[in-house]
Motif scaffolding. Structure first.
Motif, PDB file in Angstrom:
ATOM      1  N   GLU A  28      17.923  87.762  36.494  1.00 24.87           N
ATOM      2  CA  GLU A  28      18.959  88.290  35.619  1.00 24.87           C
ATOM      3  C   GLU A  28      19.542  87.174  34.749  1.00 24.87           C
ATOM      4  OE1 GLU A  28      22.392  91.672  36.067  1.00 24.87           O
ATOM      5  OE2 GLU A  28      21.417  90.869  37.838  1.00 24.87           O
ATOM      6  N   GLN A  29      19.816  87.510  33.500  1.00 26.07           N
ATOM      7  CA  GLN A  29      20.407  86.595  32.509  1.00 26.07           C
ATOM      8  C   GLN A  29      19.459  85.485  32.073  1.00 26.07           C
ATOM      9  OE1 GLN A  29      24.373  85.276  33.434  1.00 26.07           O
ATOM     10  NE2 GLN A  29      25.071  87.316  33.915  1.00 26.07           N
ATOM     11  N   GLU A  30      18.191  85.567  32.449  1.00 26.60           N
ATOM     12  CA  GLU A  30      17.219  84.582  31.965  1.00 26.60           C
ATOM     13  C   GLU A  30      16.841  84.884  30.522  1.00 26.60           C
ATOM     14  OE1 GLU A  30      13.981  82.304  33.698  1.00 26.60           O
ATOM     15  OE2 GLU A  30      13.874  83.855  35.206  1.00 26.60           O
ATOM     16  N   PHE A  31      16.483  83.832  29.817  1.00 29.00           N
ATOM     17  CA  PHE A  31      15.806  83.976  28.521  1.00 29.00           C
ATOM     18  C   PHE A  31      14.386  83.498  28.819  1.00 29.00           C
ATOM     19  CE2 PHE A  31      16.955  83.933  23.771  1.00 29.00           C
ATOM     20  CZ  PHE A  31      15.674  84.315  23.412  1.00 29.00           C
ATOM     21  N   PHE A  32      13.497  84.428  29.065  1.00 28.00           N
ATOM     22  CA  PHE A  32      12.176  84.102  29.610  1.00 28.00           C
ATOM     23  C   PHE A  32      11.131  84.235  28.507  1.00 28.00           C
ATOM     24  CE2 PHE A  32       8.306  84.609  32.036  1.00 28.00           C
ATOM     25  CZ  PHE A  32       8.510  83.813  33.160  1.00 28.00           C
ATOM     26  N   ALA A  33      10.273  83.226  28.366  1.00 26.16           N
ATOM     27  CA  ALA A  33       9.259  83.259  27.300  1.00 26.16           C
ATOM     28  C   ALA A  33       7.861  83.423  27.880  1.00 26.16           C
ATOM     29  CB  ALA A  33       9.323  81.982  26.480  1.00 26.16           C
ATOM     30  N   LEU A  34       7.107  84.359  27.309  1.00 24.85           N
ATOM     31  CA  LEU A  34       5.675  84.497  27.604  1.00 24.85           C
ATOM     32  C   LEU A  34       4.945  83.829  26.450  1.00 24.85           C
ATOM     33  CD1 LEU A  34       5.674  88.280  28.602  1.00 24.85           C
ATOM     34  CD2 LEU A  34       5.532  86.350  30.169  1.00 24.85           C
ATOM     35  N   LEU A  35       4.249  82.750  26.761  1.00 25.01           N
ATOM     36  CA  LEU A  35       3.647  81.918  25.722  1.00 25.01           C
ATOM     37  C   LEU A  35       2.147  81.815  25.938  1.00 25.01           C
ATOM     38  CD1 LEU A  35       4.039  79.745  23.406  1.00 25.01           C
ATOM     39  CD2 LEU A  35       4.290  78.078  25.235  1.00 25.01           C
ATOM     40  N   GLY A  36       1.407  81.982  24.867  1.00 21.96           N
ATOM     41  CA  GLY A  36      -0.042  81.844  24.991  1.00 21.96           C
ATOM     42  C   GLY A  36      -0.728  82.222  23.699  1.00 21.96           C
ATOM     43  N   PRO A  37      -2.024  81.922  23.610  1.00 22.95           N
ATOM     44  CA  PRO A  37      -2.757  82.258  22.386  1.00 22.95           C
ATOM     45  C   PRO A  37      -2.958  83.763  22.259  1.00 22.95           C
ATOM     46  CG  PRO A  37      -4.260  81.451  24.067  1.00 22.95           C
ATOM     47  CD  PRO A  37      -2.887  81.320  24.634  1.00 22.95           C
ATOM     48  N   SER A  38      -3.422  84.217  21.097  1.00 29.41           N
ATOM     49  CA  SER A  38      -3.710  85.646  20.901  1.00 29.41           C
ATOM     50  C   SER A  38      -4.716  86.098  21.944  1.00 29.41           C
ATOM     51  CB  SER A  38      -4.305  85.876  19.509  1.00 29.41           C
ATOM     52  OG  SER A  38      -3.351  85.511  18.550  1.00 29.41           O
ATOM     53  N   THR A  71      26.051  88.038  25.683  1.00 28.64           N
ATOM     54  CA  THR A  71      25.885  89.383  26.250  1.00 28.64           C
ATOM     55  C   THR A  71      25.447  89.344  27.714  1.00 28.64           C
ATOM     56  OG1 THR A  71      23.580  89.479  25.526  1.00 28.64           O
ATOM     57  CG2 THR A  71      25.225  90.389  24.023  1.00 28.64           C
ATOM     58  N   GLY A  72      24.809  88.230  28.133  1.00 30.67           N
ATOM     59  CA  GLY A  72      24.318  88.138  29.515  1.00 30.67           C
ATOM     60  C   GLY A  72      23.113  89.022  29.779  1.00 30.67           C
ATOM     61  N   THR A  73      22.522  89.581  28.716  1.00 28.96           N
ATOM     62  CA  THR A  73      21.336  90.432  28.867  1.00 28.96           C
ATOM     63  C   THR A  73      20.122  89.550  29.188  1.00 28.96           C
ATOM     64  OG1 THR A  73      22.265  91.842  27.141  1.00 28.96           O
ATOM     65  CG2 THR A  73      19.955  92.233  27.702  1.00 28.96           C
ATOM     66  N   THR A  74      19.223  90.055  30.004  1.00 31.84           N
ATOM     67  CA  THR A  74      17.978  89.342  30.268  1.00 31.84           C
ATOM     68  C   THR A  74      17.050  89.548  29.077  1.00 31.84           C
ATOM     69  OG1 THR A  74      18.277  89.809  32.621  1.00 31.84           O
ATOM     70  CG2 THR A  74      16.084  89.072  31.931  1.00 31.84           C
ATOM     71  N   PHE A  75      16.602  88.453  28.476  1.00 30.57           N
ATOM     72  CA  PHE A  75      15.686  88.517  27.331  1.00 30.57           C
ATOM     73  C   PHE A  75      14.300  88.066  27.787  1.00 30.57           C
ATOM     74  CE2 PHE A  75      18.395  87.962  23.162  1.00 30.57           C
ATOM     75  CZ  PHE A  75      19.264  88.951  23.582  1.00 30.57           C
TER      76      PHE A  75
END
Length: 375
Positions: A42-52, A197-201
């Protein structure tokens, strides 16, 4: 008073808001996601990163409810979300194209989802006003999307996505359409809004710089698998594989064979005619095992003479110089043909630069500057 560090992933008592449990997704013969297990808090700003084509958009579409897993489960706040239709999930998705209604004003675009949810008019007005303030769009409330800039349209899409206070907001390449300078400014705005906002992104991006700037943690993906999940700092300083080291930022990779030379130290034999390099590592490498040294260019020192106290030093010649304004990157060719990049800050004017093309130079780095990798 020191501020507590936000790191719920290090606290065993914390329950994740999203849990991918052995999720596989196939499209016919093609496996888009391969036995993936991942927790997002909760409240993380989480990135999914990778090539196409690495599977990051498929993961996002499964969270949104546009795809269902072939195997495994996805939980949101402890509930298996597979049977829950997209419009009943506490999840919102912001698309790359923003998908705004061109005939509606900024105000009406933001209010659209709230009205469909039967929110009373005065509550809708209050919530839209709150969202306009959050995204600094109060002055543009009556304008249509074509009457505002790309960056402002991006903020309208964000305000509309957040209006219904979702538990989770999914952002699919949200800054792809913006120019470089605006993109940078918008990254900080996104972080600010996420914090307020504290929203999980959860953001999907192929832009390493973007992921490293905005995210609390980054999952580096390849061919449907997560290769490493860690904070941006750890991904950069302690990659777990050549793939991750090479994917994030600029790096020199030297292949060699390992030979233990003391507690937590190895000699890396990279050329039969040259002295081995020394690296500090806790890896359980066996003697003669193939390994790789990953060294960031900014950790490589370039000098005219061999530094007296250098642990790792090798002579080469300047093959190329890339001038990047604040930095210069020297491409130095070693005797065996290997090219190593060394980066220096341009604190002086270019005319005062110490080295030029074809100059003989020494490059060196400390035992802890390089990361020793098995794979």
């Amino acid at each position: 008073m020191t501020q507590a560090v936000f790191a719920p992933w290090d606290d065993p008592s914390q329950k994740p808001i999203i849990r991918f449990n052995r999720v596989t997704k196939r499209f016919g013969e093609f496996t888009a996601i391969d036995d993936l297990t991942l927790d997002i808090f909760e409240q993380e700003f989480f990135a999914l990163l990778g090539p196409s084509g690495c599977g990051k958009t498929t993961m996002m579409r499964m969270l949104a409810g546009f795809e269902t897993p072939t195997d495994g489960t996805i939980e949101l706040a402890g509930q298996d979300i597979a049977p829950v239709p997209p419009n009943k999930r506490a999840v919102n998705m912001m698309f790359q194209s923003y998908a705004l209604f061109p005939h509606l004003s900024v105000y009406e675009n933001i209010a659209f989802g709230l009205r469909r949810g039967d929110m009373p008019k005065h509550d809708t007005d209050d919530r839209v006003a709150e969202m306009l303030k959050l995204t600094r769009l109060e002055k543009f409330a009556r304008r249509k999307p074509h009457q505002i800039s790309g960056g402002q349209r991006q903020r309208v899409a964000l305000a509309r996505s957040l209006a219904k206070a979702p538990k989770l907001l999914l952002l699919d390449e949200p800054l792809g359409a913006l120019d470089a300078k605006l993109r940078q400014a918008t990254q900080f705005e996104l972080m600010d809004i996420q914090e307020k906002t504290g929203t999980t992104f959860v953001i999907v991006t192929h832009d390493q710089e973007e992921a490293m700037t905005v995210a609390s943690r980054v999952a580096v993906m390849d061919e449907g698998r997560v290769i490493q999940v860690a904070t941006p700092e750890r991904i950069y300083e302690a990659p777990n594989s050549v793939y991750v080291a090479d994917f994030i930022g600029d790096v020199n990779i030297i292949e060699g064979t390992a030979k233990a030379s003391g507690e937590g130290r190895f000699d890396v034999v990279w050329d039969a005619d040259r002295e081995p390099f020394t690296a500090a590592s806790e890896l359980p490498l066996s003697d003669g095992q193939t390994c790789h040294l990953a060294i960031r260019p900014e950790k490589v020192t370039i000098s005219a003479e061999r530094p007296a106290d250098a642990v790792n030093a090798v002579e080469g010649k300047v093959l190329d110089i890339a001038y990047l304004g604040n930095l210069s990157t020297y491409h130095v060719e070693l005797p065996g043909g290997q090219i190593i990049k060394a980066q220096t800050a341009n604190t002086r004017r270019v005319s005062r630069r110490g080295f030029t093309w074809e100059d003989p130079v020494w490059i060196s780095w400390t035992a802890t500057a390089a990361v020793l990798l098995e794979q």
